[in-house]
Write a protein that holds these residues in place. Sequence first.
Motif, PDB file in Angstrom:
ATOM      1  N   CYS A   1      15.912 -40.303  -6.507  1.00 36.19           N
ATOM      2  CA  CYS A   1      16.564 -38.998  -6.286  1.00 36.19           C
ATOM      3  C   CYS A   1      17.481 -38.661  -7.460  1.00 36.19           C
ATOM      4  O   CYS A   1      18.264 -39.505  -7.904  1.00 36.19           O
ATOM      5  CB  CYS A   1      17.360 -39.063  -4.986  1.00 36.19           C
ATOM      6  N   ILE A   2      17.407 -37.420  -7.928  1.00 34.10           N
ATOM      7  CA  ILE A   2      18.257 -37.024  -9.061  1.00 34.10           C
ATOM      8  C   ILE A   2      19.507 -36.268  -8.572  1.00 34.10           C
ATOM      9  O   ILE A   2      20.267 -35.730  -9.376  1.00 34.10           O
ATOM     10  CB  ILE A   2      17.464 -36.189 -10.097  1.00 34.10           C
TER      11      ILE A   2
ATOM     12  N   PHE B   1      13.459 -39.289   2.994  1.00 35.51           N
ATOM     13  CA  PHE B   1      12.932 -38.173   2.219  1.00 35.51           C
ATOM     14  C   PHE B   1      13.028 -38.470   0.731  1.00 35.51           C
ATOM     15  O   PHE B   1      14.052 -38.949   0.262  1.00 35.51           O
ATOM     16  CB  PHE B   1      13.712 -36.877   2.528  1.00 35.51           C
TER      17      PHE B   1
ATOM     18  N   CYS C   1      19.316 -31.999  -9.182  1.00 35.75           N
ATOM     19  CA  CYS C   1      18.095 -31.460  -8.554  1.00 35.75           C
ATOM     20  C   CYS C   1      18.103 -29.924  -8.584  1.00 35.75           C
ATOM     21  O   CYS C   1      19.089 -29.302  -8.185  1.00 35.75           O
ATOM     22  CB  CYS C   1      18.018 -31.945  -7.106  1.00 35.75           C
TER      23      CYS C   1
ATOM     24  N   ASP D   1      16.425 -27.913  -6.710  1.00 39.17           N
ATOM     25  CA  ASP D   1      16.261 -27.299  -5.385  1.00 39.17           C
ATOM     26  C   ASP D   1      16.480 -28.374  -4.339  1.00 39.17           C
ATOM     27  O   ASP D   1      15.545 -28.926  -3.823  1.00 39.17           O
ATOM     28  CB  ASP D   1      14.858 -26.691  -5.243  1.00 39.17           C
ATOM     29  N   SER D   2      17.713 -28.641  -4.038  1.00 47.67           N
ATOM     30  CA  SER D   2      18.021 -29.797  -3.203  1.00 47.67           C
ATOM     31  C   SER D   2      17.394 -29.696  -1.810  1.00 47.67           C
ATOM     32  O   SER D   2      17.266 -28.612  -1.251  1.00 47.67           O
ATOM     33  CB  SER D   2      19.527 -29.921  -3.059  1.00 47.67           C
ATOM     34  N   CYS D   3      17.053 -30.864  -1.260  1.00 46.06           N
ATOM     35  CA  CYS D   3      16.586 -30.907   0.124  1.00 46.06           C
ATOM     36  C   CYS D   3      17.749 -30.666   1.080  1.00 46.06           C
ATOM     37  O   CYS D   3      17.557 -30.640   2.297  1.00 46.06           O
ATOM     38  CB  CYS D   3      15.933 -32.250   0.413  1.00 46.06           C
TER      39      CYS D   3
ATOM     40  N   PHE E   1       9.782 -43.000  -8.043  1.00 42.15           N
ATOM     41  CA  PHE E   1      10.680 -41.941  -7.564  1.00 42.15           C
ATOM     42  C   PHE E   1      12.116 -42.448  -7.434  1.00 42.15           C
ATOM     43  O   PHE E   1      12.369 -43.528  -6.920  1.00 42.15           O
ATOM     44  CB  PHE E   1      10.235 -41.405  -6.191  1.00 42.15           C
TER      45      PHE E   1
ATOM     46  N   CYS F   1       9.869 -32.084  -2.704  1.00 42.11           N
ATOM     47  CA  CYS F   1      10.984 -32.544  -3.542  1.00 42.11           C
ATOM     48  C   CYS F   1      10.597 -32.315  -5.011  1.00 42.11           C
ATOM     49  O   CYS F   1       9.545 -32.788  -5.446  1.00 42.11           O
ATOM     50  CB  CYS F   1      11.227 -34.029  -3.275  1.00 42.11           C
ATOM     51  N   PRO F   2      11.415 -31.588  -5.776  1.00 37.98           N
ATOM     52  CA  PRO F   2      11.027 -31.287  -7.161  1.00 37.98           C
ATOM     53  C   PRO F   2      10.778 -32.534  -8.015  1.00 37.98           C
ATOM     54  O   PRO F   2       9.860 -32.551  -8.828  1.00 37.98           O
ATOM     55  CB  PRO F   2      12.225 -30.504  -7.713  1.00 37.98           C
ATOM     56  N   GLU F   3      11.592 -33.548  -7.796  1.00 40.81           N
ATOM     57  CA  GLU F   3      11.415 -34.767  -8.605  1.00 40.81           C
ATOM     58  C   GLU F   3      10.088 -35.453  -8.240  1.00 40.81           C
ATOM     59  O   GLU F   3       9.329 -35.884  -9.109  1.00 40.81           O
ATOM     60  CB  GLU F   3      12.611 -35.707  -8.365  1.00 40.81           C
TER      61      GLU F   3
HETATM   62  S1  SF4 Z   1      14.888 -32.697  -3.186  1.00 38.39           S
HETATM   63 FE1  SF4 Z   1      14.403 -34.764  -3.978  1.00 38.39          FE
HETATM   64  S2  SF4 Z   1      15.495 -35.015  -5.948  1.00 38.39           S
HETATM   65 FE2  SF4 Z   1      16.331 -33.200  -4.860  1.00 38.39          FE
HETATM   66  S3  SF4 Z   1      18.128 -33.993  -3.768  1.00 38.39           S
HETATM   67 FE3  SF4 Z   1      16.406 -34.096  -2.323  1.00 38.39          FE
HETATM   68  S4  SF4 Z   1      15.457 -36.147  -2.584  1.00 38.39           S
HETATM   69 FE4  SF4 Z   1      16.842 -35.784  -4.342  1.00 38.39          FE
END
Ligand code: SF4
Length: 331
Positions: free
Chosen positions: A14-15, A97, A19, A21-23, A12, A116-118
């Motif tokens: 974070c993109i 997260f 992303c 659908d951001s957190c 994993f 988290c989508p990723e």
């Molecule tokens: S949901 Fe996941 S991939 Fe998207 S911004 Fe948050 S941590 Fe990064």
Amino acid sequence: MKITRPSYFDSFSCIASACPDSCCQEWDVQVDADSAEYYRALPGQLGDDLRRLLKDEDGETVMTIVNRRCPMWRQDGLCRIQAELGEPALCKTCREFPRLTHDYGDFMERGLELSCPEAAGIILSAPMAPPIIESIPGGEAEYDEEAMEVLLRTRENVLSILADERRPVNESLALALLYGYQAQAELDGEEALPFDADSALESIREFVKLPEITELPSFFAELEILTVSWPERLKAPSPAPWDHRFRNLARYFVERYWLQAVSDYDLYCRVKYCIASCILIRQLGGDLLTTAQQYSKEIENNTDNVEAILDGAYAHPAFTDDKLLGLLLQA
Ligand code: SF4
């Protein structure tokens, strides 16, 4: 202490601005006490803004969202705190997260969150592989050891049931539900017996019942809602075909929730929770990754919603065994 993480855990990353659908939207962020103290002592404009935005509620500090977004989330998709102060300045929630930790004292299990989508993409596509195990000194068991032995053993068994690709995926999920009965009986002190999958399926064929397609979604529509599109999706289920990724999805739920029964010895409601989650995600249809991720965002990060489902697993007519099995075997 033994620390276990899924084989896919380290892949994993974070993109951020890519992303879908951001957190950083829809959720209030719980800020740990050390970070809150640090933020409130910061000089300059960032400190002024943080002092204004941080709120103390029920003994906790939260960063409340503004217009459904974290106010620290910049237009370019990056976090203002991270951009101005570096990653170590992030609060624990944002630093961690979507990484999860379940700490049982002498062992710890790590995982990724489906919300988290990723991470969801990784969870749904990861090959079945043994976890990575590391050991560090220290730690003492903080649980009923006899119960944990049963839960660890039965979880291995149910994961094997889910991984058995000789059966269609919906049948594997039905068997996981049926095995849940046996596992609960073992947790209650009964003798451990071999699980006869063919007999278990045979014995329930006459008993299963196909409910109205809207019954389970209607239950979820009564829970707390986070995103605008969720109620609309619950109103218009459009079942997708069962596909092999439901094995990964069920494995994710089982790995996350099965051992939690050590807290109250109530395994079967968690088994129903895991399987009903897969059924609902399948019923809602659409792209599996998007639906599963949205489900997790709506349900898994809201303790009240999780508790309502665990209660519903016993008391609500949408969760009776005959109907859940009907949705698995006949729909
Ligand atoms: S949901 Fe996941 S991939 Fe998207 S911004 Fe948050 S941590 Fe990064």
